[in-house]
Design an enzyme around this catalytic site. Structure first.
Site, PDB file in Angstrom:
ATOM      1  CE1 TYR A  59      -3.740   2.375   0.351  1.00  0.00           C
ATOM      2  CE2 TYR A  59      -2.577   3.247   2.261  1.00  0.00           C
ATOM      3  CZ  TYR A  59      -3.587   3.352   1.328  1.00  0.00           C
ATOM      4  OH  TYR A  59      -4.439   4.433   1.348  1.00  0.00           O
ATOM      5  CE  LYS A  63      -3.492   5.527  -1.903  1.00  0.00           C
ATOM      6  NZ  LYS A  63      -4.461   6.249  -2.768  1.00  0.00           N
ATOM      7  CB  VAL A 102     -13.065   4.935  14.152  1.00  0.00           C
ATOM      8  CG1 VAL A 102     -14.398   5.536  14.582  1.00  0.00           C
ATOM      9  CG2 VAL A 102     -11.921   5.883  14.505  1.00  0.00           C
TER      10      VAL A 102
END
Ligand code: UDP
Length: 231
Positions: A59, A63, A102
């Site tokens: 990842y 990026k 979260v």
């Protein structure tokens, strides 16, 4: 591996398209380009600390490579680019099972499952409410061609993961216990955006504190738990 391919091939395809139709093009980059940062908080000038061969590098490096391609197209073809580095973001409509902290904690609290803290919970993150993030994107897209980024968009209020777990329990009234699980390899120990540039260039800063955004998120997941018939 898939994420490297998606980031890089996707970037090449979109850059080619933007060049042909002379469009300005937005790159949703990430604070992951800073890896496990040795500079804190992280300004855009920091080059990062990424393990090239670790399990999350597909990842991160995907990026990073996409950012490189954006700047190559900008230099070589005069393409208008807008690169934003997104820090941890949360809010209603997150997927309930995407594994982020979260949503995991809120879902676990609402369904009475144990709250899974990876490691000892002393690692930190800074959580940005989705509406603030989108406002930052819009402001960036409205800037003139001289503004390319990369520009950090995130909320600089920093919390340990254990603090987030405790807040989640307090806000939901859950009886879930806190359990420790193994820390994923190369998990960044600390993360917090330096948003000086966003403040100066975009006149932007986050408006929604975690306390408030967390309430909206919990309300959303309460509804979702009902819809999914999980309790
Ligand atoms: N985390 C955790 N329990 C979970 C999910 C995540 O303790 O159930 C930790 C994770 O190890 C990391 C932090 O929470 O330190 C943020 O994880 P997330 O996947 O949300 O974002 P990222 O690692 O990309 O910052």
């Amino acid at each position: 591996m898939q994420t490297t391919k998606t980031s890089v091939i996707g970037a090449i395809n979109m850059l080619g398209l933007a060049k042909r139709v002379k469009a300005k093009v937005f790159q949703a980059s990430t604070s992951e380009v800073y890896g496990d940062p040795s500079v804190h908080p992280q300004p855009e000038e920091y080059w990062g600390n990424v393990n090239t061969i670790g399990p999350r590098s597909c990842y991160d490096e995907g990026k990073r490579c996409a950012e490189t391609l954006f700047f190559d197209y900008h230099r070589q073809h005069g393409l208008q680019i807008k690169v934003v580095r997104i820090f941890n973001t949360y809010g209603p409509r997150m997927h309930h099972a995407d594994g982020r902290v979260v949503s995991n904690f809120v879902m676990q609290a609402l369904t009475g499952e144990p709250i899974t803290i990876y490691g000892d919970g002393s690692q930190t993150r800074s959580f940005c409410y989705v509406d603030d993030l989108i406002e930052g994107f819009i402001r960036l897209m409205e800037t003139g061609p001289e503004v390319t980024g990369p520009i950090n968009i995130g909320n600089p209020d920093e919390f340990t993961i254990r603090e987030l777990a405790e807040k989640t329990i307090a806000k939901t009234g859950a009886r879930s216990e806190l359990v420790e699980r193994p820390l994923p390899q190369d998990d960044p120990k600390q993360r917090r955006p330096d948003i000086t540039k966003a403040q100066a260039v975009l006149g932007w800063e986050p408006k929604v504190p975690l306390d408030e955004g967390h309430d909206h998120t919990i309300a959303y997941f309460r509804k979702r738990v009902g819809e999914l018939d999980l309790v």
